[in-house]
Design a protein around this motif. Structure first.
Motif, short mmCIF file in Angstrom:
data_model
loop_
_atom_site.label_atom_id
_atom_site.label_comp_id
_atom_site.label_asym_id
_atom_site.label_seq_id
_atom_site.Cartn_x
_atom_site.Cartn_y
_atom_site.Cartn_z
N PHE A 151 0.83 -1.21 0.00
CA PHE A 151 0.00 0.00 0.00
C PHE A 151 0.87 1.26 0.00
CE2 PHE A 151 -2.97 2.97 2.30
CZ PHE A 151 -3.88 3.08 1.26
N GLY A 152 1.98 1.21 0.73
CA GLY A 152 2.87 2.37 0.79
C GLY A 152 3.49 2.71 -0.56
N VAL A 153 3.90 1.70 -1.33
CA VAL A 153 4.47 1.94 -2.65
C VAL A 153 3.44 2.62 -3.56
CG1 VAL A 153 5.25 0.79 -4.76
CG2 VAL A 153 6.17 0.09 -2.55
N LEU A 154 2.19 2.17 -3.49
CA LEU A 154 1.13 2.77 -4.29
C LEU A 154 0.89 4.22 -3.89
CD1 LEU A 154 -1.35 -0.24 -4.30
CD2 LEU A 154 -0.07 0.61 -6.27
N GLN A 155 0.91 4.49 -2.59
CA GLN A 155 0.73 5.86 -2.12
C GLN A 155 1.84 6.78 -2.61
OE1 GLN A 155 0.35 4.73 2.13
NE2 GLN A 155 -1.54 5.90 2.13
N LEU A 156 3.07 6.31 -2.58
CA LEU A 156 4.19 7.11 -3.05
C LEU A 156 4.06 7.40 -4.55
CD1 LEU A 156 7.19 5.48 -1.14
CD2 LEU A 156 6.14 7.72 -0.71
N ALA A 157 3.59 6.40 -5.30
CA ALA A 157 3.39 6.60 -6.74
C ALA A 157 2.32 7.66 -7.00
CB ALA A 157 2.99 5.28 -7.40
N ILE A 158 1.26 7.65 -6.21
CA ILE A 158 0.19 8.64 -6.36
C ILE A 158 0.70 10.03 -6.04
CG2 ILE A 158 -2.03 9.41 -5.41
CD1 ILE A 158 -2.71 6.41 -5.05
N VAL A 159 1.46 10.16 -4.96
CA VAL A 159 2.03 11.46 -4.59
C VAL A 159 2.94 11.98 -5.70
CG1 VAL A 159 3.60 12.64 -3.00
CG2 VAL A 159 1.85 11.09 -2.10
N TYR A 160 3.76 11.10 -6.24
CA TYR A 160 4.68 11.50 -7.32
C TYR A 160 3.92 12.01 -8.53
CZ TYR A 160 7.76 11.04 -11.35
OH TYR A 160 8.45 11.29 -12.50
N TYR A 161 2.97 11.22 -9.02
CA TYR A 161 2.27 11.58 -10.26
C TYR A 161 1.38 12.82 -10.08
CZ TYR A 161 3.75 7.71 -13.20
OH TYR A 161 4.49 6.86 -13.97
N THR A 162 0.69 12.92 -8.97
CA THR A 162 -0.16 14.10 -8.78
C THR A 162 0.68 15.37 -8.66
OG1 THR A 162 -0.24 13.62 -6.39
CG2 THR A 162 -2.11 12.88 -7.73
N THR A 163 1.85 15.26 -8.04
CA THR A 163 2.73 16.43 -7.92
C THR A 163 3.28 16.84 -9.28
OG1 THR A 163 3.36 15.77 -5.67
CG2 THR A 163 4.77 17.36 -6.79
N VAL A 164 3.76 15.87 -10.04
CA VAL A 164 4.32 16.16 -11.37
C VAL A 164 3.24 16.74 -12.28
CG1 VAL A 164 5.26 15.11 -13.47
CG2 VAL A 164 6.18 14.46 -11.24
N LEU A 165 2.05 16.15 -12.28
CA LEU A 165 0.97 16.64 -13.12
C LEU A 165 0.54 18.05 -12.71
CD1 LEU A 165 -1.12 13.38 -13.48
CD2 LEU A 165 -0.12 14.68 -15.37
N HIS A 166 0.53 18.30 -11.41
CA HIS A 166 0.17 19.63 -10.92
C HIS A 166 1.14 20.68 -11.47
CE1 HIS A 166 -0.91 22.91 -8.27
NE2 HIS A 166 0.33 22.97 -7.84
N ILE A 167 2.42 20.39 -11.42
CA ILE A 167 3.42 21.34 -11.91
C ILE A 167 3.29 21.54 -13.41
CG2 ILE A 167 5.91 21.70 -12.21
CD1 ILE A 167 6.30 20.16 -9.57
N GLN A 168 3.08 20.45 -14.14
CA GLN A 168 2.99 20.53 -15.59
C GLN A 168 1.73 21.26 -16.06
OE1 GLN A 168 3.30 16.50 -17.00
NE2 GLN A 168 5.54 16.51 -16.96
N GLN A 169 0.63 21.03 -15.37
CA GLN A 169 -0.66 21.55 -15.84
C GLN A 169 -0.94 22.96 -15.36
OE1 GLN A 169 -3.58 18.67 -14.60
NE2 GLN A 169 -3.20 17.34 -16.36
N LYS A 170 -0.23 23.41 -14.35
CA LYS A 170 -0.52 24.71 -13.76
C LYS A 170 -0.48 25.82 -14.80
CE LYS A 170 0.88 27.56 -9.82
NZ LYS A 170 1.84 27.69 -8.68
N ALA A 171 0.58 25.88 -15.57
CA ALA A 171 0.71 26.92 -16.59
C ALA A 171 -0.29 26.73 -17.72
CB ALA A 171 2.13 26.92 -17.15
N THR A 172 -0.56 25.48 -18.07
CA THR A 172 -1.49 25.19 -19.16
C THR A 172 -2.90 25.68 -18.84
OG1 THR A 172 -0.20 23.24 -19.77
CG2 THR A 172 -2.46 23.37 -20.61
#
Length: 282
Positions: A151-172
């Motif tokens: 469960f912890g590995v999945l949580q870390l993956a979610i945190v990573y992807y949501t953070t990266v997507l947030h940064i990428q999409q903010k300007a868009t």
């Protein structure tokens, strides 16, 4: 975990306990038929938020039906587990948590990288099958820590992807004339969930100091940290699922915005014209 004391060893309808973990709530204190009363009652809130998310979802995409409905199933399993502290009921709590997190990882990966083809869901399904078998056939600390690691590995993956997507999409989002609501969501998702994990760790590792019984307890009453973990963690997961949906809709060009349903529950709405155009294209 619960220490070995007379209070925690009270006999109830479902005794003896066969689960690999006994949380820090005194067993069978409120009801002879419910092992952990407050942990059981608070689990109902998980079901409520899962169904609310499903009801408020602005589209009927299967991925979000699965994501929110699996949260409801987690709540049902949690209710049965804490009510009985039986091993089989524990599996009904823990395995749906892994399934729900996997569904969110699937959505995140496809939002970031686009459709991956059939190999990706097949790989996830195979991993889930193997994890289900291993968690089901093991017991004790091995079972507990295997589940926590998965469960912890999945949580870390979610945190990573949501953070990266947030940064990428903010300007868009801003460039397209939309409102950058995702900052509001990501702060609440991570803030609430981080606090929930903190009290979960206190409940797990410092039970003898906060259980309200025994000579080492610094409190005269049990604050029921695990019950609060249920309420706060599902709130954080609700925010996270909403954030993932927001990022998914941004990637599809649907200009999502956040509003408060009935003045208190965050939900998404989509640009009607863009949604209609997308429906025609599909």
């Amino acid at each position: 975990m619960a220490p070995t004391t007379a209070s925690f060893d009270q006999i109830g309808y479902w005794s003896p306990n066969t689960a690999s973990v006994d949380w820090c709530e005194n067993n069978y204190v409120v009801s002879y038929y419910i092992a952990e009363f407050w942990n059981t009652i608070s689990s109902l809130f998980i079901i409520l938020l899962g169904e609310l998310g499903l009801y408020l979802c602005p589209t009927k995409e299967r991925r979000f039906k699965v994501a929110f409905r699996t949260l409801s199933i987690v709540g049902i399993g949690s209710t049965l587990f804490h009510g009985t502290l039986r091993h089989k009921m524990q599996l009904l709590d823990e395995l749906p948590m892994i399934y729900a997190a996997t569904a969110l990882v699937f959505i995140c990966v496809e939002t970031k990288h686009g459709p991956r083809g059939r190999w990706f869901p097949i790989s996830l399904a195979t991993w889930l099958l193997l994890t289900t078998i291993f968690v089901s056939i093991t017991g004790g600390k091995l079972q507990f820590y295997t589940f926590q690691a998965s469960f912890g590995v999945l949580q870390l993956a979610i945190v990573y992807y949501t953070t990266v997507l947030h940064i990428q999409q903010k300007a868009t989002v801003l460039a397209n004339g939309g409102q950058n609501n995702s900052t509001w969501l990501i702060r609440r998702a991570m803030g609430v969930y981080a606090f929930a994990v903190t009290i979960w760790l206190i409940d797990l590792h410092l039970c003898e100091f906060v259980n309200g019984v025994g000579p080492n307890s610094v409190l005269k009453w049990n604050p029921q940290f695990h019950a609060w973990w249920h309420v706060l963690s599902i709130s954080g997961v609700y925010f996270t699922t909403l954030l993932i949906a927001y990022q998914h809709y941004v990637a599809k060009g649907l200009q999502p915005t956040i509003y408060l349903w009935k003045g208190f529950a965050p939900a998404l709405t989509l640009d009607a014209a863009r949604l209609q155009k997308a429906a025609k294209l599909n």
